[in-house]
Scaffold this motif. Structure first.
Motif, PDB file in Angstrom:
ATOM      1  N   UNK A 118      53.941 -47.480  10.015  1.00  0.00           N
ATOM      2  CA  UNK A 118      54.073 -46.044   9.769  1.00  0.00           C
ATOM      3  C   UNK A 118      52.761 -45.468   9.254  1.00  0.00           C
ATOM      4  N   UNK A 119      52.194 -46.123   8.253  1.00  0.00           N
ATOM      5  CA  UNK A 119      50.941 -45.638   7.660  1.00  0.00           C
ATOM      6  C   UNK A 119      49.776 -45.714   8.635  1.00  0.00           C
ATOM      7  N   UNK A 120      49.764 -46.743   9.480  1.00  0.00           N
ATOM      8  CA  UNK A 120      48.661 -46.889  10.443  1.00  0.00           C
ATOM      9  C   UNK A 120      48.581 -45.692  11.389  1.00  0.00           C
ATOM     10  N   UNK A 121      49.732 -45.114  11.712  1.00  0.00           N
ATOM     11  CA  UNK A 121      49.748 -43.967  12.628  1.00  0.00           C
ATOM     12  C   UNK A 121      49.747 -42.651  11.856  1.00  0.00           C
ATOM     13  N   UNK A 122      50.668 -42.503  10.928  1.00  0.00           N
ATOM     14  CA  UNK A 122      50.842 -41.215  10.252  1.00  0.00           C
ATOM     15  C   UNK A 122      49.736 -40.897   9.253  1.00  0.00           C
ATOM     16  N   UNK A 123      49.054 -41.922   8.770  1.00  0.00           N
ATOM     17  CA  UNK A 123      47.949 -41.713   7.832  1.00  0.00           C
ATOM     18  C   UNK A 123      46.649 -42.275   8.412  1.00  0.00           C
ATOM     19  N   UNK A 124      46.525 -42.148   9.723  1.00  0.00           N
ATOM     20  CA  UNK A 124      45.340 -42.592  10.445  1.00  0.00           C
ATOM     21  C   UNK A 124      44.118 -41.832   9.909  1.00  0.00           C
ATOM     22  N   UNK A 125      42.955 -42.467   9.893  1.00  0.00           N
ATOM     23  CA  UNK A 125      41.753 -41.774   9.397  1.00  0.00           C
ATOM     24  C   UNK A 125      41.470 -40.440  10.093  1.00  0.00           C
TER      25      UNK A 125
END
Length: 163
Positions: free
Chosen positions: A125-132
């Motif tokens: 989830x974080x890898x996509x939704x909080x992508x740089x």
């Protein structure tokens, strides 16, 4: 005419806030992801991202926003997957007035698990939704609202205070 965009990750409340905000200010609300699905006849926005690839998805999102800008009615638009498209350093979405909704990652992930039955792990989830790229767009935004733990009424109140 685009009055404002509401940007942010999945499940942060862009649509719910947009509908309430539009009603409060007598604006027309549009969810850009749903509009893309209708225009390009794709059942899921995630499928469109995979099928088209990011560059084409970005191009189609901006083209649709430019068409919407030409409308005479005042529009409030939620931009979900499109916020990921600030990819490749392109921050074109910031050309319109906007509000970026954020939330603490684990809190938002729990909300998505509970209300959207999102099957992703917290890491995925974080890898996509909080992508740089999305973080870059958020950092460049002039108006940011952290909705972590806020009620819908408080989110609307704070959003209306910002604009």
């Amino acid at each position: 005419m685009i009055q404002a965009l509401i940007l942010g990750p999945t499940g942060v409340g862009k649509t719910r806030l947009g509908q309430a905000w539009a009603k409060e200010r007598a604006l027309t609300f549009i969810d850009l992801d749903q509009q893309l699905q209708r225009v390009y006849k794709t059942p899921k926005i995630a499928d469109a991202l995979v099928q088209w690839g990011l560059p084409l998805f970005y191009q189609r999102s901006l083209a649709l926003l430019q068409l919407l800008e030409q409308k005479t009615e005042c529009l409030l638009i939620a931009v979900g997957a499109g916020t990921q498209l600030a990819a490749q350093g392109q921050l074109d979405l910031l050309n319109w007035p906007h509000l970026f909704l954020v939330a603490e990652a684990s809190w938002l992930w729990q909300q998505n698990q509970l209300y959207r039955q999102d099957p992703r792990s917290l890491t995925d989830f974080c890898a996509i939704e909080f992508h740089p790229w999305r973080e870059q767009l958020c950092q460049a935004s002039q108006q940011i609202l952290d909705i972590t733990g806020l009620s819908q009424q408080m989110i609307l109140k704070k959003a209306l205070e910002l604009n």
